[in-house]
Motif scaffolding. Structure first.
Motif, PDB file in Angstrom:
ATOM      1  N   ILE A 197      -7.354   2.212  35.601  1.00  0.00           N
ATOM      2  CA  ILE A 197      -6.824   2.675  36.893  1.00  0.00           C
ATOM      3  C   ILE A 197      -7.422   1.857  38.029  1.00  0.00           C
ATOM      4  O   ILE A 197      -6.705   1.410  38.935  1.00  0.00           O
ATOM      5  CB  ILE A 197      -7.117   4.179  37.068  1.00  0.00           C
ATOM      6  N   CYS A 198      -8.736   1.641  37.981  1.00  0.00           N
ATOM      7  CA  CYS A 198      -9.393   0.857  39.038  1.00  0.00           C
ATOM      8  C   CYS A 198      -8.843  -0.563  39.087  1.00  0.00           C
ATOM      9  O   CYS A 198      -8.585  -1.115  40.170  1.00  0.00           O
ATOM     10  CB  CYS A 198     -10.900   0.831  38.806  1.00  0.00           C
ATOM     11  N   GLU A 199      -8.690  -1.173  37.913  1.00  0.00           N
ATOM     12  CA  GLU A 199      -8.174  -2.547  37.864  1.00  0.00           C
ATOM     13  C   GLU A 199      -6.764  -2.622  38.422  1.00  0.00           C
ATOM     14  O   GLU A 199      -6.415  -3.566  39.149  1.00  0.00           O
ATOM     15  CB  GLU A 199      -8.204  -3.048  36.416  1.00  0.00           C
ATOM     16  N   ARG A 200      -5.946  -1.625  38.128  1.00  0.00           N
ATOM     17  CA  ARG A 200      -4.567  -1.662  38.626  1.00  0.00           C
ATOM     18  C   ARG A 200      -4.520  -1.435  40.133  1.00  0.00           C
ATOM     19  O   ARG A 200      -3.725  -2.067  40.837  1.00  0.00           O
ATOM     20  CB  ARG A 200      -3.716  -0.624  37.894  1.00  0.00           C
ATOM     21  N   LEU A 201      -5.348  -0.537  40.649  1.00  0.00           N
ATOM     22  CA  LEU A 201      -5.402  -0.335  42.096  1.00  0.00           C
ATOM     23  C   LEU A 201      -5.758  -1.636  42.805  1.00  0.00           C
ATOM     24  O   LEU A 201      -5.128  -2.015  43.804  1.00  0.00           O
ATOM     25  CB  LEU A 201      -6.422   0.752  42.441  1.00  0.00           C
ATOM     26  N   ARG A 202      -6.763  -2.344  42.289  1.00  0.00           N
ATOM     27  CA  ARG A 202      -7.157  -3.607  42.907  1.00  0.00           C
ATOM     28  C   ARG A 202      -6.058  -4.663  42.746  1.00  0.00           C
ATOM     29  O   ARG A 202      -5.733  -5.386  43.694  1.00  0.00           O
ATOM     30  CB  ARG A 202      -8.459  -4.103  42.280  1.00  0.00           C
ATOM     31  N   ALA A 203      -5.480  -4.751  41.559  1.00  0.00           N
ATOM     32  CA  ALA A 203      -4.466  -5.782  41.300  1.00  0.00           C
ATOM     33  C   ALA A 203      -3.233  -5.600  42.166  1.00  0.00           C
ATOM     34  O   ALA A 203      -2.592  -6.588  42.570  1.00  0.00           O
ATOM     35  CB  ALA A 203      -4.086  -5.766  39.819  1.00  0.00           C
ATOM     36  N   GLU A 204      -2.914  -4.350  42.474  1.00  0.00           N
ATOM     37  CA  GLU A 204      -1.700  -4.086  43.248  1.00  0.00           C
ATOM     38  C   GLU A 204      -1.992  -3.844  44.723  1.00  0.00           C
ATOM     39  O   GLU A 204      -1.146  -3.348  45.461  1.00  0.00           O
ATOM     40  CB  GLU A 204      -0.945  -2.909  42.633  1.00  0.00           C
ATOM     41  N   ASP A 205      -3.216  -4.178  45.163  1.00  0.00           N
ATOM     42  CA  ASP A 205      -3.566  -4.200  46.590  1.00  0.00           C
ATOM     43  C   ASP A 205      -3.614  -2.810  47.215  1.00  0.00           C
ATOM     44  O   ASP A 205      -3.232  -2.611  48.364  1.00  0.00           O
ATOM     45  CB  ASP A 205      -2.565  -5.098  47.351  1.00  0.00           C
ATOM     46  N   PHE A 206      -4.110  -1.820  46.432  1.00  0.00           N
ATOM     47  CA  PHE A 206      -4.346  -0.486  46.977  1.00  0.00           C
ATOM     48  C   PHE A 206      -5.841  -0.346  47.261  1.00  0.00           C
ATOM     49  O   PHE A 206      -6.636  -0.269  46.317  1.00  0.00           O
ATOM     50  CB  PHE A 206      -3.911   0.602  45.997  1.00  0.00           C
ATOM     51  N   PRO A 207      -6.259  -0.316  48.526  1.00  0.00           N
ATOM     52  CA  PRO A 207      -7.693  -0.166  48.807  1.00  0.00           C
ATOM     53  C   PRO A 207      -8.179   1.215  48.374  1.00  0.00           C
ATOM     54  O   PRO A 207      -7.465   2.208  48.497  1.00  0.00           O
ATOM     55  CB  PRO A 207      -7.778  -0.340  50.321  1.00  0.00           C
ATOM     56  N   CYS A 208      -9.405   1.287  47.864  1.00  0.00           N
ATOM     57  CA  CYS A 208      -9.926   2.568  47.375  1.00  0.00           C
ATOM     58  C   CYS A 208     -11.437   2.469  47.289  1.00  0.00           C
ATOM     59  O   CYS A 208     -11.986   1.405  46.969  1.00  0.00           O
ATOM     60  CB  CYS A 208      -9.330   2.877  46.000  1.00  0.00           C
ATOM     61  N   ASP A 209     -12.141   3.560  47.558  1.00  0.00           N
ATOM     62  CA  ASP A 209     -13.596   3.586  47.549  1.00  0.00           C
ATOM     63  C   ASP A 209     -14.204   4.510  46.516  1.00  0.00           C
ATOM     64  O   ASP A 209     -15.342   4.301  46.115  1.00  0.00           O
ATOM     65  CB  ASP A 209     -14.111   4.012  48.933  1.00  0.00           C
ATOM     66  N   VAL A 210     -13.482   5.555  46.105  1.00  0.00           N
ATOM     67  CA  VAL A 210     -14.101   6.571  45.247  1.00  0.00           C
ATOM     68  C   VAL A 210     -13.176   6.915  44.091  1.00  0.00           C
ATOM     69  O   VAL A 210     -11.973   7.121  44.286  1.00  0.00           O
ATOM     70  CB  VAL A 210     -14.420   7.861  46.041  1.00  0.00           C
ATOM     71  N   ILE A 211     -13.749   6.965  42.893  1.00  0.00           N
ATOM     72  CA  ILE A 211     -13.078   7.519  41.720  1.00  0.00           C
ATOM     73  C   ILE A 211     -13.777   8.839  41.390  1.00  0.00           C
ATOM     74  O   ILE A 211     -15.012   8.898  41.306  1.00  0.00           O
ATOM     75  CB  ILE A 211     -13.165   6.570  40.518  1.00  0.00           C
ATOM     76  N   HIS A 212     -12.980   9.865  41.234  1.00  0.00           N
ATOM     77  CA  HIS A 212     -13.551  11.187  40.925  1.00  0.00           C
ATOM     78  C   HIS A 212     -13.191  11.595  39.503  1.00  0.00           C
ATOM     79  O   HIS A 212     -12.023  11.529  39.102  1.00  0.00           O
ATOM     80  CB  HIS A 212     -13.031  12.239  41.895  1.00  0.00           C
ATOM     81  N   LEU A 213     -14.194  12.012  38.744  1.00  0.00           N
ATOM     82  CA  LEU A 213     -13.973  12.579  37.417  1.00  0.00           C
ATOM     83  C   LEU A 213     -14.046  14.088  37.531  1.00  0.00           C
ATOM     84  O   LEU A 213     -15.080  14.642  37.920  1.00  0.00           O
ATOM     85  CB  LEU A 213     -15.038  12.093  36.430  1.00  0.00           C
ATOM     86  N   ASP A 214     -12.967  14.748  37.164  1.00  0.00           N
ATOM     87  CA  ASP A 214     -12.934  16.202  37.265  1.00  0.00           C
ATOM     88  C   ASP A 214     -13.470  16.811  35.966  1.00  0.00           C
ATOM     89  O   ASP A 214     -14.520  16.400  35.477  1.00  0.00           O
ATOM     90  CB  ASP A 214     -11.523  16.669  37.614  1.00  0.00           C
ATOM     91  N   THR A 215     -12.786  17.719  35.368  1.00  0.00           N
ATOM     92  CA  THR A 215     -13.365  18.570  34.320  1.00  0.00           C
ATOM     93  C   THR A 215     -13.504  17.889  32.970  1.00  0.00           C
ATOM     94  O   THR A 215     -13.998  18.508  32.024  1.00  0.00           O
ATOM     95  CB  THR A 215     -12.489  19.822  34.147  1.00  0.00           C
ATOM     96  N   GLY A 216     -13.074  16.636  32.837  1.00  0.00           N
ATOM     97  CA  GLY A 216     -12.967  16.036  31.509  1.00  0.00           C
ATOM     98  C   GLY A 216     -14.040  15.053  31.116  1.00  0.00           C
ATOM     99  O   GLY A 216     -13.880  14.355  30.117  1.00  0.00           O
ATOM    100  N   TRP A 217     -15.150  14.973  31.821  1.00  0.00           N
ATOM    101  CA  TRP A 217     -16.167  13.982  31.448  1.00  0.00           C
ATOM    102  C   TRP A 217     -17.220  14.525  30.488  1.00  0.00           C
ATOM    103  O   TRP A 217     -18.093  13.788  30.029  1.00  0.00           O
ATOM    104  CB  TRP A 217     -16.826  13.385  32.695  1.00  0.00           C
ATOM    105  N   PHE A 218     -17.110  15.827  30.147  1.00  0.00           N
ATOM    106  CA  PHE A 218     -18.057  16.452  29.222  1.00  0.00           C
ATOM    107  C   PHE A 218     -17.556  16.325  27.777  1.00  0.00           C
ATOM    108  O   PHE A 218     -16.447  15.850  27.519  1.00  0.00           O
ATOM    109  CB  PHE A 218     -18.235  17.929  29.562  1.00  0.00           C
ATOM    110  N   ARG A 219     -18.348  16.821  26.836  1.00  0.00           N
ATOM    111  CA  ARG A 219     -17.929  16.779  25.429  1.00  0.00           C
ATOM    112  C   ARG A 219     -16.712  17.661  25.190  1.00  0.00           C
ATOM    113  O   ARG A 219     -15.912  17.416  24.276  1.00  0.00           O
ATOM    114  CB  ARG A 219     -19.076  17.172  24.506  1.00  0.00           C
TER     115      ARG A 219
END
Length: 758
Positions: free
Chosen positions: A331-353
């Motif tokens: 997602i980050c690579e595509r945002l940069r490749a397609e010229d969408f500026p962005c500063d924060v990626i948020h991980l919601d409930t799915g980063w746990f086991r």
């Protein structure tokens, strides 16, 4: 309980079926003081008798019951705040600023036969107790005369007048409100306290927290009880604040964390009535020449918002949820490749086991190298935000440790509802932030993540706690509303200690929570109604002391399918536009929210994202102003035009800082009515000039544009060049755009500076 249309049984919630057995609860109403003095602390104290009343429609004294004498105290803070308290006040309240006592000033009592006058050391009149007999022309003995009653008027500042008076009635025994009262239980203990303030027929009210309601709250009653509102279109509220502003030139802060009830000229159009579920009453009357001045004084009492870091004002990208490091990097690579500026990626409930199983640890297979993952994001200009909650699950690896050490409040019951009902009741226990050891234990859990480079903790939930638990320093009833403040303070403090940057992403709120930004508006429906409700909530929250506020773009959940309904393109664009003109902008929801997932409008969205980054110097300037004034970033119209009656009723447009008047499109019709107050206004996208005051009926805007005006002559600092993230902004190259005759619109300016595409 069914309505009876009598205050005894409706507002005070006595049971009309128990009139024959009134011993269960008793109402005691204040009479005229019997004595008064100035104590050694420079406060004025009154001895006030309270008389017991019959439990009937007709409110009359209960014969044969002795009056009770109570102490009523008046304290002054600075030039425009008076504190009226009945009973012992909190000695060390987390809601109040630590330097409050340094602003205390002396008061002096002068006693004459018909009136007692309270003055400050500059001889300004700060209050009067009226003992004069009412003018009577005797004609009939059909009805008995009224009871003796407390009549007091306070002057927190100049022309600001706050009157508590008892004569809100049809006839003496048919009373709608009482000046001051309390309610006792079977054992005679005080259970609830009550005060009423005189209201005028033209008075308007705002504030009370994140209220998803019309701007003028007169004629409404609210329970100040935090709960998971499950949307932005109902009476429930994630953020209740026991504070309101009146158009009559005063604000009132009810200093409590217990459940309270407030009627803003509703149960009686002649009175504001407050009922609090604790044995003490502690209210601050705040005077001011404008709502902004009242808000400033309120923040002096409860704290000013701190300044979030610059990167937080950039775009946040999220959904519920991302599940793996490689998914995030794509997602980050595509945002940069397609010229969408962005500063924060948020991980919601799915980063746990297990999804939703909060253990403050990354899944070892889906996130095999958490530190490397965080560092790679940082190298590409992305900060990482993580979701978590303050409840410990039955399956959590920390549960045994938490129970053995009382880090969670021991519960009388361990029954769980099961599944996710978006409620504390799904979990085994609530972390006890009244207990210093539990707070440190929680902060240590976060510390390990923050030391990896995690930038922000999403302090989700906190509106509700396990009410069957025992907490170290407070009973559950007193803790429930205050819990969000203690929870957010703990996360904010450790984040600031480790990273040097004070920020959280929080949903619940109470008085004082504004000190720990940022707060967002909860789980709005991805609909036009959800967006309109969110805006109303943000406006009232800004009028309740909060400075920084956001919302999920383009709404959190689908309608009617919670997880899977398709988001309309025009809603995505219009909510994006609203987000660009909000202090913080985060995309989040139950399905895809990335702009390239909406190919029909992605180029429009990209242009607006670049506009957001162009505006960042202005947003930062406005944010600094927010930290030292009474003004939020997103402001109700009345803050700039308090004498314009229309502005006390407008809840679908706002000021964004000093310069911008913003009117979001809240339907798919591409047109709306817009009110321009007095002054010269320049359309931000066309450069067209218009004089106010006037209504623009059915004002039309194509999807790519938005109804936004600036004040003629405004100077707007802008970032003149494209960036991928805030780390690429050079503050030395900020340009000042002056809005005047030669201004041809912001798109022209951006294209001239080779900033935007299209």
């Amino acid at each position: 309980m069914k309505h009876t249309n009598y205050p005894y049984f409706d507002f005070l919630e006595f049971d009309p079926e128990k009139r024959a057995n009134p011993s269960e609860r008793s109402l005691w109403i204040a009479e005229k003081p019997e004595g008064g003095t100035t104590n050694e602390n420079g406060e004025v104290e009154f001895t006030v008798p309270f008389s017991c009343q019959k439990n009937e429609n007709n409110i009359e004294k209960k014969q044969g019951v002795d009056r009770q004498l109570q102490k009523l105290k008046l304290t002054a803070y600075g030039e425009n705040v008076l504190r009226l308290s009945l009973g012992e006040v909190y000695p060390d309240s987390p809601m109040l600023s630590k330097d409050l006592e340094t602003r205390r000033g002396p008061l002096f009592l002068e006693q004459e036969e018909d009136i007692w006058t309270i003055r400050d050391d500059a001889t300004n009149t700060k209050g009067e107790i009226d003992f004069a007999e009412e003018l009577i022309s005797h004609w009939s003995d059909l009805l008995p005369p009224p009871q003796d009653a407390l009549k007091a008027t306070f002057y927190p500042k100049g022309s600001s007048v706050v009157s508590i008076q008892d004569y809100d009635q049809f006839f003496p025994a048919r009373r709608e409100a009482f000046s001051l009262a309390y309610i006792t239980g079977e054992e005679g203990e005080i259970q609830q306290t009550y005060i009423s303030i005189k209201a005028t027929h033209k008075e308007r009210f705002c504030g009370t927290g994140e209220r998803f309601s019309k701007m003028d709250l007169s004629g409404k009653t609210f329970w100040l009880k935090n709960q998971d509102a499950q949307g932005t279109n109902n009476k429930r509220a994630y953020k209740n604040v026991p504070f309101y502003i009146s158009s009559e030139g005063y604000g009132l802060f009810l200093h409590t964390s217990y459940e309270a009830k407030i009627s803003l000229a509703d149960h009686s159009s002649r009175s504001v009535q407050l009922l609090v579920s604790e044995p003490r009453l502690d209210v601050f009357f705040i005077g001011g020449d404008s709502p902004a001045e009242i808000l400033y004084a309120y923040r002096q009492l409860t704290g000013f918002p701190s300044l979030p870091p610059l990167w937080s004002f950039g775009i946040w990208m999220s959904r519920m949820t991302y599940f793996a490091a490689n998914e995030v990097m794509e997602i980050c690579e595509r945002l940069r490749a397609e010229d969408f500026p962005c500063d924060v990626i948020h991980l919601d409930t799915g980063w746990f086991r297990t999804d939703w199983l909060c253990e403050w640890r990354f899944h070892p297979e889906r996130f095999p190298d958490p530190k490397g993952f965080v560092q790679e994001l940082l190298e590409n200009g992305f900060r990482l935000s993580l979701w978590q909650m303050p409840y410990i699950a039955e399956e959590a690896i920390q549960l045994q440790e938490a129970r053995e050490n009382n880090y969670i409040g021991p519960r009388k019951s361990t029954g769980l509802q099961g599944g996710s009902n978006f409620s504390a009741l799904d979990y085994a226990g609530t972390i006890d932030f009244t207990y210093t050891a539990a707070k440190k234990w929680y902060q240590d859990l976060l510390k390990e993540l923050l030391e990896m480079g995690v930038a922000c903790i999403k302090t989700d939930f906190g509106e509700e706690i396990h009410m069957d638990a025992t907490y170290k320093e407070m009973d559950a009833k007193g803790l429930a509303n205050l819990y969000g403040l203690l929870y957010q303070e703990a996360a904010y403090e450790v984040t600031q200690d480790i990273s040097g940057e004070g920020i959280i992403w929080a949903r619940s709120g109470w008085a004082g929570c504004q000190r720990f930004p940022v707060h967002w508006g909860g789980d709005a429906a991805a609909s036009w109604e959800g967006m309109a409700g969110s805006l109303k909530g943000g406006l009232h929250l800004g009028l309740s002391g909060f400075g920084f506020w956001s919302h999920d773009v383009p709404g959190f959940h689908g309608v009617p399918d919670f997880m899977n309904s398709v988001i309309p393109d025009d809603l995505y664009v219009r909510w994006t536009q609203f987000g660009v003109f909000t202090s913080h902008i985060r995309y989040h929801g139950t399905s895809k929210r990335e702009p390239y997932s909406f190919p029909g409008i992605s180029e429009i969205v990209k242009r607006w994202w670049h506009l957001r980054y162009a505006l960042l110097p202005y947003i930062l300037e406005s944010s600094i102003q927010t930290t030292n004034s009474g003004l939020p970033v997103l402001r109700g119209m009345l803050l700039h035009f308090p004498d314009d009656h229309a502005c006390w009723h407008i809840d679908d447009q706002y000021f964004f800082g000093d310069a911008f008047l913003v009117a979001p499109m809240l339907t798919s019709e591409d047109c709306r009515d817009v009110y321009l107050p007095e002054g010269s206004w320049v359309h931000f996208f066309s450069g067209k000039q218009t004089e106010g005051p006037r209504w623009l009926k059915n004002h039309k805007e194509e999807l790519a544009d938005m109804p936004v005006w600036t004040k003629e002559g405004a100077k707007v600092p802008l970032n003149p060049k494209k960036v991928n993230h805030t780390g690429e902004i050079d503050p030395e190259k900020t340009l000042e755009l002056k809005i005047g005759e030669n201004f041809k619109g912001i798109w022209y300016w951006m294209e001239k500076n080779q900033f935007a595409n299209g």
